[in-house]
Design an enzyme around this catalytic site. Structure first.
Site, short mmCIF file in Angstrom:
data_model
loop_
_atom_site.label_atom_id
_atom_site.label_comp_id
_atom_site.label_asym_id
_atom_site.label_seq_id
_atom_site.Cartn_x
_atom_site.Cartn_y
_atom_site.Cartn_z
CD GLU A 151 -0.46 -56.22 41.49
OE1 GLU A 151 -1.50 -56.83 42.10
OE2 GLU A 151 -0.10 -55.00 41.76
CG HIS A 175 -6.45 -56.63 42.13
ND1 HIS A 175 -5.57 -57.53 41.69
CD2 HIS A 175 -5.64 -55.90 42.90
CE1 HIS A 175 -4.35 -57.61 41.92
NE2 HIS A 175 -4.32 -56.34 42.81
CG HIS A 207 -3.79 -51.38 42.51
ND1 HIS A 207 -2.76 -51.76 41.70
CD2 HIS A 207 -3.95 -52.60 43.12
CE1 HIS A 207 -2.38 -52.84 42.06
NE2 HIS A 207 -2.93 -53.33 42.97
CD GLU A 208 -6.51 -53.22 45.96
OE1 GLU A 208 -7.07 -54.36 45.67
OE2 GLU A 208 -5.34 -53.12 46.12
ZN ZN Z 1 -2.56 -55.62 43.58
#
Ligand code: ZN
Length: 500
Positions: free
Chosen positions: A299, A273, A269-270
């Site tokens: 996101e 980003h 997830h990160e």
């Molecule tokens: Zn996030």
């Protein structure tokens, strides 16, 4: 006008240096600051915040910005990049100008302290500790909304900060539609023949050495495309990403010795980003053209990597043998199919950050409904635990045993982040739309993923999303890529195909 634009850019870059430094202090606050530094750090952050604010408000002291804005309005400036830079700066300037510096400082100091109080309240399971701070934060956010100005709801002024152009009403239409779909869908998944949620004899539980996990997760991030020469990975309670500059992007993840999925999900997830931050054009650092479009678009990058790609059969066709070699126990005995079913298990849970990609959005919808109510004065802070627990019961059918596992679980409100939560669900929706668009343009995408080849995906994301900075609004970018503005159709289709 060229030289005026260059002067504006110089001024913006000066502010960006301050903002980067501020972000570095905040990063340190969450990952390495000694306990006793809390108060002095709060003051440093408050001071720098108000300094950055003052510089921003000062941008137009000689009417430079006003002149540039007039030039755009009278069509004297034709370059789309220059226009976007000026209009975006103007919009931010107008907003900052309306917020009194005293309010900025008060908010920064309050939220910096509230962060430690919230952490303590969560630890002690004592909402009453946090309640007065939250009440004060809500009241300051209402003041902030009033200062900025709004048409229909004070929540409009706040959500617009994170998802420019979005309103409370539009968000409630999109999320309301999603809620109507999801509540029965969660029940349907339980009964589905695909039985993706069913027990497969592998419960995911085992002991996973933390250092081995760290190495595996860092390998994943790097293999996906995270540039470790322009970034760092650390550990924190709440994983997050900070981009100080495209050449200095840091993210955190967290490890649990009895749960491997948790760290892997957070890391991927990160990384999503971080790839966005690293993909922003460095030559535009400090100006809107070097910034991300919106939190929802941000996101979409993390969610696409975490879920659409990172929870797919193809992804694990490539990485599962490596995982098996790294953690012989228990994975030597577990087939890929069993592993995938566990990874994609749909099950209502108490904690947002531990939830699956289906029920996750219900967690967000609950927060959206509550925070909108708080800001509009329809919900009182003292009733928060009660309302929270009722909604979890009604929407997800689960009983919240304590506030630590309920309304005290997230850091956001203690940081004054109201209007922020919906962007998580927007990210899921955008991710489904963008993933489809990318798949159309790269027909062999799934094959590439199964071979562990991510270059084409990264090139596509950089070309279509990252490199533009704020050249396009979220709405225009979405239309440009997927032919549609934000909606839940693509996401619903994605879930239906995967789970039913
Ligand atoms: Zn996030």
């Amino acid at each position: 006008m060229k030289s005026e634009i260059n002067i504006l850019k110089e001024r913006l870059v000066e502010i960006a240096h301050l903002v980067s430094t501020l972000a570095l202090l905040e990063w340190d606050q969450q990952i390495g600051m000694p306990e006793k530094a809390s108060d002095s750090r709060a003051k440093s952050i408050a001071h720098l915040s108000s300094l950055a604010h003052r510089h921003y408000v000062n941008l137009d002291h000689d009417l430079l910005l006003t002149k540039l804005k007039e030039a755009v309005d009278s069509k004297k400036i034709s370059s789309s990049k220059d226009k976007a830079l000026i209009l975006e700066t103007w919009k931010n300037y107008e907003r900052e100008k309306k917020i009194p510096e005293s309010l900025v400082k008060e908010m920064a100091e309050l939220t910096s302290r509230a962060h430690s109080v919230w952490a303590e309240a969560r630890k002690q399971n004592k909402f009453s500790l946090f309640e007065p701070y939250l009440a004060k934060i809500v009241s300051l956010k209402q003041k902030q909304a009033k200062a900025i100005g709004y048409k229909n709801s004070p929540y409009d002024a706040l959500i617009d900060i994170y998802e420019p152009g979005m309103t409370a009403h539009e968000a409630s239409l999109i999320l309301g539609d999603l809620k109507e779909f999801l509540i029965p869908f969660i029940q349907q998944v339980k009964l589905s023949k695909k039985k993706i949620q069913s027990s497969t004899g592998f419960d995911g539980k085992s002991k996973f050495d933390l250092e081995t996990q760290r190495l595996f997760n860092e390998m994943l991030a790097e293999h996906i495309g995270f540039d470790t020469k322009a970034g760092k990975i650390a550990v924190s309670t709440h994983p997050f990403t900070s981009g100080f500059h495209p050449h200095d992007v840091r993210f955190t993840t967290r490890y649990k010795d009895n749960d491997l999925f948790h760290a892997i999900g957070s890391t991927i997830h990160e990384t999503g980003h971080a790839l966005y931050e690293q993909g922003l054009p460095a030559e535009h650092f400090g100006t809107p053209l070097g910034e991300s479009v919106s939190l929802g678009i941000h996101e979409s990058q993390s969610r696409m990597w975490e879920n659409n790609i990172g929870k797919s059969v193809e992804f694990w066709k490539y990485f599962y043998p490596k995982l098996q070699k790294t953690f012989l126990v228990p994975f030597k005995q577990v087939k890929l199919d069993q592993f995938l079913k566990k990874l994609n298990e749909v099950k209502p849970t108490l904690i947002r950050t531990e939830s699956d990609e289906v029920t996750y959005n219900i967690h967000i919808i609950i927060r959206f409904e509550i925070e909108r109510g708080l800001i509009e004065g329809k919900i009182k802070v003292k009733d928060l635990p009660k309302i929270w627990n009722e909604k979890y019961k009604t929407y997800l059918g689960i009983t919240v045993p304590s506030d630590s596992f309920g309304c005290l679980q997230d850091v956001h409100w203690s940081s004054g982040l109201f209007g922020y939560f919906p962007t998580y669900s927007f990210g899921n929706l955008y991710a489904a739309q963008f993933y489809n668009a990318m798949h159309k343009e790269i027909p062999k995408m799934r094959l590439l993923i199964s071979q562990g080849k991510f270059t084409e995906i990264n090139i596509w994301l950089r070309k279509n999303i990252h490199s533009h900075g704020k050249l396009f609004s979220a709405k225009d970018l979405s239309k440009k890529i997927s032919g549609e503005t934000l909606g839940s159709a693509a996401f619903k289709a994605y879930l239906t195909e995967k789970y039913l």
